[in-house]
Every structure is written in structure tokens, then in C-alpha cells.
Design a protein around this motif. Structure first.
Motif, short mmCIF file in Angstrom:
data_model
loop_
_atom_site.label_atom_id
_atom_site.label_comp_id
_atom_site.label_asym_id
_atom_site.label_seq_id
_atom_site.Cartn_x
_atom_site.Cartn_y
_atom_site.Cartn_z
N MET A 113 53.75 33.53 -24.09
CA MET A 113 54.39 34.51 -23.20
C MET A 113 53.35 35.30 -22.42
SD MET A 113 57.55 36.08 -25.36
CE MET A 113 58.14 37.09 -24.00
N GLN A 114 52.28 35.70 -23.09
CA GLN A 114 51.24 36.47 -22.41
C GLN A 114 50.61 35.65 -21.29
OE1 GLN A 114 49.10 37.36 -26.04
NE2 GLN A 114 49.70 39.51 -25.97
N GLU A 115 50.33 34.39 -21.56
CA GLU A 115 49.72 33.52 -20.54
C GLU A 115 50.69 33.21 -19.41
OE1 GLU A 115 46.53 32.22 -20.15
OE2 GLU A 115 46.03 33.69 -21.70
N CYS A 116 51.96 32.98 -19.74
CA CYS A 116 52.96 32.67 -18.71
C CYS A 116 53.30 33.88 -17.86
CB CYS A 116 54.22 32.10 -19.35
SG CYS A 116 54.02 30.40 -19.93
N SER A 117 52.87 35.04 -18.28
CA SER A 117 53.11 36.27 -17.53
C SER A 117 51.98 36.58 -16.55
CB SER A 117 53.29 37.45 -18.50
OG SER A 117 54.40 37.22 -19.34
N THR A 118 51.07 35.65 -16.41
CA THR A 118 49.96 35.79 -15.46
C THR A 118 50.26 34.92 -14.24
OG1 THR A 118 48.68 33.92 -16.31
CG2 THR A 118 48.36 36.07 -17.40
N PRO A 119 49.50 35.09 -13.17
CA PRO A 119 49.71 34.22 -12.00
C PRO A 119 49.06 32.84 -12.15
CG PRO A 119 48.13 35.96 -11.49
CD PRO A 119 48.62 36.22 -12.88
N LYS A 120 48.54 32.52 -13.32
CA LYS A 120 47.86 31.23 -13.51
C LYS A 120 48.84 30.07 -13.36
CE LYS A 120 44.73 33.05 -17.06
NZ LYS A 120 44.40 32.98 -18.49
N LYS A 121 48.32 28.95 -12.91
CA LYS A 121 49.10 27.70 -12.81
C LYS A 121 49.28 27.13 -14.22
CE LYS A 121 48.88 27.19 -8.24
NZ LYS A 121 50.03 27.41 -7.44
N ASN A 122 50.33 26.36 -14.40
CA ASN A 122 50.63 25.78 -15.70
C ASN A 122 49.48 24.96 -16.26
OD1 ASN A 122 53.17 26.91 -15.92
ND2 ASN A 122 54.22 25.14 -15.03
N ILE A 125 46.98 27.35 -17.75
CA ILE A 125 47.50 27.95 -18.99
C ILE A 125 47.38 26.96 -20.14
CG2 ILE A 125 49.56 28.83 -20.16
CD1 ILE A 125 50.47 29.90 -17.40
N ALA A 126 47.78 25.71 -19.90
CA ALA A 126 47.68 24.68 -20.95
C ALA A 126 46.24 24.55 -21.42
CB ALA A 126 48.20 23.35 -20.42
N GLU A 127 45.32 24.53 -20.47
CA GLU A 127 43.90 24.43 -20.83
C GLU A 127 43.43 25.65 -21.61
OE1 GLU A 127 39.73 24.31 -18.41
OE2 GLU A 127 41.33 22.99 -17.66
N ASP A 128 43.82 26.85 -21.16
CA ASP A 128 43.43 28.08 -21.85
C ASP A 128 43.96 28.13 -23.28
OD1 ASP A 128 42.09 28.92 -19.60
OD2 ASP A 128 43.57 30.45 -19.03
N PHE A 136 52.23 21.58 -23.79
CA PHE A 136 52.44 22.89 -23.17
C PHE A 136 53.86 22.98 -22.61
CE2 PHE A 136 52.69 24.94 -19.00
CZ PHE A 136 52.58 26.27 -19.38
N HIS A 137 54.27 21.95 -21.85
CA HIS A 137 55.62 21.99 -21.25
C HIS A 137 56.70 22.01 -22.32
CE1 HIS A 137 55.42 22.10 -16.95
NE2 HIS A 137 54.38 21.29 -16.98
N LYS A 138 56.51 21.25 -23.39
CA LYS A 138 57.50 21.24 -24.47
C LYS A 138 57.56 22.61 -25.14
CE LYS A 138 59.09 18.84 -28.53
NZ LYS A 138 59.01 17.69 -29.37
#
Length: 167
Positions: A113-122, A125-128, A136-138
Motif C-alpha cells: 500500500m505504501q509503495e502503491c501510494s507513490t507516483p512510481k510505475k508498477n 514498485i515490483a523491483e523495490d 506483484f500484480h497478483k
């Protein structure tokens, strides 16, 4: 910085000025959970006030502008970015991960949730999060179903409400 504070009767007070009624509510909560009680005794074996203060720090350490005691009932607690997170033997016992829609979130879901709340691309986020892109998508799909949402914007709103991020 200056220790635990309480807000009581519209005043900010040091924890040592906690009312007897509030102290009783906290003691009842501690005594109702043997695991919590044991962890607090391990941390502060000789001082009841220190045990109460530790419980309040761990369970309600974040200022979320919501009362922690409502109508004489202790609330569930709140997530806050404790500096001991990930290194504390009492993590998940004294502190609580947030709940939403009646379901407790996992630490991985909180991080997502914290990562998805940033402007980063998916992809970023998956890499982070050290997740393969498909995983990540699942994970995101499962989280969004749990939260009852469909977009990153909704995720950010809920993350703000749960004190997971500050805008």
C-alpha cells in the motif's frame, strides 16, 4: 521527543498525569491478553507505569487525530512508523497492523500500500519490493480486492486514513 503525551479534556499532558479511569481501561486491556502482559513484564518487570506507557507507545504511538478511547472502550490501535519495526521481539503483539473492512493487513500488504501510494510505475514498485512483475500484480489484485478498491488513488486514500502515509 519529550516522552509520551496524552490528550485529555482538550489538554496535552505528560503520560504521568493519566486519569485513573484511563489507567484502568489500559490495565484491563493488558490483563485480557496474556501475551501482551508477558511482553510488557519482560520489558519493564518492576514498574507498572512504565508497562502502561510502553503499551500506549506501541499500540497508539501515531497521532492520527482519532480518539484511542471512545465511550470508555479502547480502540484497536493504529499503525505508526516505529523505529524498532522489524527488530522488535514484541512486534505484532504490542503493536498492531492496521485493519480495513474488518480484516487485519499483513506487513507485506502495508508495504505494498505504501509503495502503491507513490507516483512510481508498477515495474519500479515490483523491483523495490523484490517481487517478480507477475507476483506483484497478483499481490496487488488480492490487496485491492481485500480493500474493495480498483485504483492506486483509492489505495493512497486508504493508506492515508490508516496512517500508513502522510500527504
Amino acid at each position: 521527543e519529550n516522552g509520551v503525551k496524552i490528550i485529555q479534556d482538550s489538554k496535552v499532558l505528560p503520560f504521568c498525569e493519566i486519569s485513573f479511569d484511563t489507567q484502568k481501561i489500559l490495565e484491563d486491556a493488558i490483563n485480557s491478553d496474556i501475551e501482551v502482559k508477558l511482553h510488557l513484564f519482560d520489558m519493564h518487570p518492576t514498574c507498572k507505569v512504565k508497562r502502561l506507557e510502553q503499551f500506549v507507545t506501541c499500540r497508539f504511538g501515531g497521532l492520527d487525530f482519532e480518539a484511542d478511547i471512545k465511550d470508555g472502550q479502547l480502540q484497536d490501535g493504529e499503525y505508526w512508523a516505529c523505529p524498532k519495526r522489524g527488530k522488535c521481539a514484541s512486534e505484532g503483539i504490542l503493536c498492531k497492523l492496521p485493519s480495513y473492512n474488518g480484516q487485519r493487513l499483513s506487513i507485506d500488504e502495508v508495504h505494498l500500500m505504501q509503495e502503491c501510494s507513490t507516483p512510481k510505475k508498477n515495474e519500479v514498485i515490483a523491483e523495490d519490493l523484490s517481487l517478480p512483475y507477475g507476483s506483484f500484480h497478483k499481490s496487488k489484485k488480492i490487496l485491492y480486492e481485500k480493500l474493495g478498491i480498483q485504483t492506486k488513488q483509492e489505495c493512497a486514500l486508504i493508506a492515508t486514513i490508516l496512517n500508513l502515509i502522510q500527504l
